[in-house]
Design a protein around this motif. Structure first.
Motif, PDB file in Angstrom:
ATOM      1  N   UNK A 434      29.655  37.554  51.025  1.00  0.00           N
ATOM      2  CA  UNK A 434      30.866  36.833  51.406  1.00  0.00           C
ATOM      3  C   UNK A 434      31.393  35.942  50.289  1.00  0.00           C
ATOM      4  N   UNK A 435      30.833  36.088  49.106  1.00  0.00           N
ATOM      5  CA  UNK A 435      31.361  35.433  47.911  1.00  0.00           C
ATOM      6  C   UNK A 435      31.727  36.527  46.914  1.00  0.00           C
ATOM      7  N   UNK A 436      30.703  37.122  46.301  1.00  0.00           N
ATOM      8  CA  UNK A 436      30.909  38.206  45.337  1.00  0.00           C
ATOM      9  C   UNK A 436      31.208  39.519  46.058  1.00  0.00           C
ATOM     10  N   UNK A 437      30.505  39.762  47.147  1.00  0.00           N
ATOM     11  CA  UNK A 437      30.644  41.010  47.899  1.00  0.00           C
ATOM     12  C   UNK A 437      30.776  40.699  49.392  1.00  0.00           C
ATOM     13  N   UNK A 479      31.221  30.530  55.854  1.00  0.00           N
ATOM     14  CA  UNK A 479      31.063  30.016  54.489  1.00  0.00           C
ATOM     15  C   UNK A 479      32.388  29.537  53.903  1.00  0.00           C
ATOM     16  N   UNK A 480      33.417  30.334  54.102  1.00  0.00           N
ATOM     17  CA  UNK A 480      34.725  30.037  53.518  1.00  0.00           C
ATOM     18  C   UNK A 480      35.805  30.422  54.512  1.00  0.00           C
ATOM     19  N   UNK A 484      35.639  33.282  57.388  1.00  0.00           N
ATOM     20  CA  UNK A 484      36.002  33.020  58.783  1.00  0.00           C
ATOM     21  C   UNK A 484      36.957  34.095  59.306  1.00  0.00           C
ATOM     22  N   UNK A 485      37.927  34.500  58.480  1.00  0.00           N
ATOM     23  CA  UNK A 485      38.870  35.545  58.886  1.00  0.00           C
ATOM     24  C   UNK A 485      38.153  36.857  59.177  1.00  0.00           C
ATOM     25  N   UNK A 486      37.188  37.214  58.316  1.00  0.00           N
ATOM     26  CA  UNK A 486      36.434  38.456  58.510  1.00  0.00           C
ATOM     27  C   UNK A 486      35.640  38.404  59.819  1.00  0.00           C
ATOM     28  N   UNK A 736      36.304  39.780  45.185  1.00  0.00           N
ATOM     29  CA  UNK A 736      35.287  40.240  46.130  1.00  0.00           C
ATOM     30  C   UNK A 736      35.321  41.764  46.208  1.00  0.00           C
ATOM     31  N   UNK A 737      34.140  42.344  46.128  1.00  0.00           N
ATOM     32  CA  UNK A 737      34.022  43.787  46.362  1.00  0.00           C
ATOM     33  C   UNK A 737      33.805  43.985  47.854  1.00  0.00           C
TER      34      UNK A 737
END
Length: 944
Positions: A434-437, A479-480, A484-486, A736-737
């Motif tokens: 949820x940061x990089x991927x 986390x961000x 939250x949207x995801x 983000x991947x």
């Protein structure tokens, strides 16, 4: 500046003192221009007393009331030593040639124009204190009019009426008032979240206004939301000695502008607003949404090189408040914001559930009350919690996006996607999620498992009348904002619900966050709310029953605050207004999907102080020479994170723009610039060069200031336009991947071992309690010692057991003990026993299980139903349809009465529901002489 150089230090101090006096509405005069009628207050220079000349004599309404002893700035450390001299002048008669004017002058100051100390010699044990400036003449006149000083009035506060107060609140108020009587300037109340801190504050504030004649009290918060909650608390508070509400007795003003009403006795304000008032600035309301550690004021600070310190404000004098109550005192009272508290001459009272070392230090370790969460649970003030763990393969071990795969890459802020083929493998660990991927399957599997666990294990008995499962009120920590949207998207899909079912509650949503929060608190929908920080601390949502952690937290204080969202008690009626199938809130559940309950916690303060400010702005601010601790630490935090993300090739490139410094060195310099130990060490090197005889506190202080300036300069000069542009660009490259190819699987979904152990302990404690009281309580004595007399147990007897249990062992509430049995059953793979319709029936069921009457826990109302069916079967076995339909209807009414009252007497037939059917007479008409025997038989059979 040049004028100062031509003046001697004494004159510089006098000039500063003159200006301070004028700002506080004193008219400064010399002997040659004396006119004591020129204004309310006159400060007369060089006034003779019997033994010497006072630097300033203060007159109010032409009468001498106090003195000021002036010293040059470098003698600030000696102000304590001149108290004897200044008090002597205050007590001696004023000498006017051959005449003397004898008048007590109790208000005494010592000042350098930079540091000022004040003593009110009317106090029971006069003790000097540092003040920001001088008090106004009007204030001193008011003090004299009242006669006794505030600290003397505090000694006569009457004993506390303890009616309606919890034991912890009584301790807190009594100890706080003792602290006031001992003239302790600061006090800290540590009280668990949900234990009634604001109610406690309203109680002692009421007492201060009524019994100590306090002029005005400030209730200081760090978010608008907390201010609104406090205002509601004062509006509903009713003292025990008056039938009027607090707001009918005293004026309560929540500041929404710079205007402080002269007749307000309680002011509620954010620390941000008060800071703006003292600075003479307008406050953007958005600055009150987050606590100051998160508010975005950087754009204003970009215009100046350093944050401008607070200066004297005539509209808000230092004596504006007698007491300042600081809510959530562990958060926003340091650094820039500390100036607000230092400005006012007031007692400071901190309220917090989670103090850290800094908090204890700030309040001089004067902790007047410590009431922990564990104590609050034992007392039944808060509810305990259980931990349910969900783990997935990717959550634990990460995965790899392989070279050659076609994947989406998404911009973190704009959410814009682009599709590309990966040219190299990208391995990601759990901390990269949820940061990089972003792995949608990982989020989906957690949500699917949570949905399943709710129905089968966490809260299995939540089916409504239609057989549909009602999801308990759940708060998800993300986390961000992007995370939250995801989560929200997947929750709506997996629970097959619409937009109202799950909502985001952050300051970045299009809807009014306050409105969404109120609906979450008071309405049926939303059932699930997802937040990042907004509801993490200081927000009441009493119906909450589940906290789902999908982000880890390293700060122990922050984690405790987050847990505190679930601890609140709520009465059953209020709970059922928003959760129809919930009976009582006996506990809440932490669903840990990220290991938040197990990860190592620290009580150190977070580096990040400006999370909402773009890194580009932080870099620009440092480059422009802004020297601010929050700024430096926030930028250091961003660079620490960036150092872990960028490649070796990118690190090498960075050295070209930074003068050979790597990110670790740059970060260290930023942190060191505000590290007091580093500053002291560097200053000491310079101090050691000065001969010992020449060293003075002023020189040492100057050395420390210069040392910090040098460290700030060293850290700041690294940042240039070229370096800033490179850092900003290299950061942007990390999109983000979206890994939609690696599918996740749940590897663990169960109660924590500690939760099962705790359930076993609750069952054991309940059993031990019953055994210990079996000879004292009549109902228990029958169950244990005379089980054949169970037919004689009445509703009143069971109520007696319940009341004793609530009073002595609130943690052994029947619903909570029942939940413990459910946890144990499920942990052994057995079916969960279905809970009875009310707590008293649950209590009877539990007693029967503990006493061995029932081998398995089962609802007593179901036992009665089964016993009645068996009895009816036997009655009809010998003769077909022994009872007529009307007689059967009466027997069923008796059975239903026993379900709710555990016993039936002949006289009960004269009351509802029997009276409507003809009462005792009708039953005799139907059953004749069998009536008494039938009632006795049913009492015995149904309770078997």
């Amino acid at each position: 500046m040049s004028d100062d150089l031509n003046q001697n230090p004494e004159q510089i101090a006098r000039d500063k003192i003159d200006e301070m006096l004028r700002q506080a509405d004193w008219i400064v005069q010399s002997k040659s221009t004396i006119d004591l009628s020129a204004g309310k207050g006159v400060a007369l220079r060089e006034t003779n007393t019997v033994s010497g000349s006072a630097d300033y004599m203060l007159f109010v309404d032409r009468k001498p009331v106090g003195v000021i002893e002036a010293k040059k700035e470098e003698e600030g450390h000696r102000l304590l030593m001149v108290e004897e001299q200044s008090v002597r002048y205050s007590k001696e008669p004023i000498k006017i040639g051959a005449f003397t004017l004898d008048n007590e002058k109790p208000f005494v100051y010592e000042s350098t124009g930079t540091v000022t100390r004040f003593t009110d010699y009317r106090d029971p044990k006069p003790r000097g204190r540092t003040v920001f400036s001088f008090h106004k003449p009007e204030t001193i006149a008011d003090w004299l009019k009242k006669g006794k000083s505030l600290r003397e009035r505090l000694l006569s506060i009457p004993p506390l009426d303890e009616t309606g107060l919890r034991p912890a609140q009584i301790v807190a108020i009594n100890n706080l008032e003792t602290s006031f009587k001992n003239n302790r300037p600061k006090a800290l109340i540590q009280m668990a979240t949900g234990a009634g801190k604001t109610f406690t504050a309203a109680t002692f504030i009421y007492r201060l206004l009524k019994h100590a004649d306090a002029k005005r009290v400030l209730f200081l918060v760090d978010t608008k939301n907390l201010g609104e909650q406090a205002e509601q608390e004062f509006m509903t508070f009713q003292p025990t000695d008056d039938n009027r509400k607090f707001t009918e007795l005293y004026n309560v003003q929540r500041l929404s502008s710079s205007y402080i009403a002269s007749d307000s006795q309680v002011c509620i304000s954010t620390i941000q607003r008060l800071y703006a008032i003292l600075k003479g600035e307008e406050l953007d309301e958005s600055a009150e949404l987050d606590n100051p550690n998160e508010s975005s004021w950087m754009q204003k600070r970009m215009k100046t090189n350093t944050p401008v310190p607070v200066e004297y404000t005539e509209k808000v004098p230092i004596e504006q408040f007698d007491f300042i109550v600081i809510d959530e005192a562990h958060r926003s009272i340091y650094n820039l914001w500390k100036q607000v508290l230092d400005y006012f001459d007031a007692f400071l009272i901190g309220l917090t559930a989670t103090p850290d070392k800094r908090t204890f230090g700030f309040f001089n370790e004067n902790v007047v009350s410590q009431y922990t969460y564990e104590e609050s649970v034992t007392d039944g003030v808060n509810v305990p919690y259980d931990v349910y763990t969900i783990e997935t393969e990717i959550s634990q071990n990460g995965e790899t996006v392989k070279a050659g795969w076609f994947v989406d890459r998404r911009d973190k802020l704009t959410r814009k996607k682009r599709w590309q083929q990966e040219d190299e493998d990208t391995a990601y660990k759990r901390n990269d999620l949820d940061k990089k991927v972003v792995n949608p399957s990982q989020i989906r599997n957690i949500i699917k498992e949570y949905k399943k666990a709710l129905r089968t294990t966490i809260y299995p008995n939540r089916l409504d009348e239609n057989g549909d499962y009602e999801v308990p009120k759940t708060l998800v920590f993300a986390k961000t904002d992007s995370h939250a949207d995801d989560i929200i998207k997947i929750i709506r899909e997996e629970f097959n619900e619409g937009n109202d079912f799950c909502k985001k509650v952050t300051y970045k949503i299009d809807e009014d966050p306050k409105s969404v929060l109120n609906r979450f608190r008071n309405s049926y929908y939303p059932r699930i709310a997802v937040t990042v920080d907004m509801i993490a601390t200081g927000t009441d949502v009493k119906p909450l029953e589940v906290l789902l952690f999908m982000r880890d937290v390293k700060s122990i204080n922050y984690f405790e605050q987050m847990k505190g969202r679930g601890t609140r008690t709520i009465n059953s009626d209020s709970l059922q207004l928003v959760s129809k199938t919930a009976k009582t809130k006996t506990h809440f559940v932490i669903v840990d999907a990220v290991g938040a309950t197990k990860s190592k916690k620290t009580d150190s303060r977070p580096l990040e102080r400006k999370p909402s400010i773009p890194m580009k702005d932080l870099l620009g601010a440092v480059t422009m020479g802004i020297a601010d601790e929050d700024l430096f630490l926030s930028l250091a935090n961003r660079l620490i994170r960036l150092e872990k993300q960028i490649t070796e090739k990118e690190k090498d490139k960075l050295l070209e723009f930074s003068g050979g410094k790597n990110l670790k060195q740059i970060t260290k310099e930023l942190i060191t610039a505000f590290d007091q130990d580093a500053i002291d060490e560097k200053a000491q090197q310079e101090i050691d060069k000065i001969p010992k005889v020449d060293r003075t506190p002023a020189l040492e202080q100057e050395a420390k200031q210069k040392a910090q300036e040098a460290l700030i300069l060293e850290a700041g000069k690294t940042f240039t336009g070229e370096l800033n542009e490179y850092l900003d660009n290299v950061r942007k490259q990390h999109e983000q991947i979206i890994d939609s190819i690696n599918l996740d699987t749940v590897t663990k979904s169960e109660w924590e071992t500690t939760t099962v152990d705790k359930a076993q302990q609750i069952v054991t404690d309940f059993s031990d309690y019953l055994k210990a009281n079996k000879d004292e309580i009549k109902a228990l004595s029958i169950f244990y010692n005379h089980p054949y007399n169970r037919r004689d147990i009445t509703f009143k007897m069971i109520k007696e057991v319940m009341e004793k249990l609530r009073l002595e062992k609130p943690l052994l509430a029947p619903d909570y003990v029942w939940d413990a049995y459910v946890t144990l059953s499920l942990s052994k793979g057995k079916m969960a026993p279905k809970q009875p319709k009310d707590e008293l029936t649950a209590l009877v069921s539990l007693i029967r299980r503990v006493c061995g009457i029932d081998s398995e826990l089962k609802a007593f109302d179901k036992t009665i139903d089964e016993n009645f069916k068996n009895w009816m079967f036997k009655q009809n076995a010998g003769q077909h349809n022994r009872f007529t339909p009307e007689q059967v209807a009466w027997l069923r009414m008796i059975k239903d009465h026993v379900v709710s009252s555990y016993h039936i007497e002949l006289d009960d037939l004269d009351y509802t529901p029997f009276d409507a059917k003809g009462g005792k007479g009708k039953m005799y008409q139907l059953f004749g002489d069998e009536m008494d025997n039938l009632i006795n038989e049913l009492n015995e059979v149904l309770a078997a």
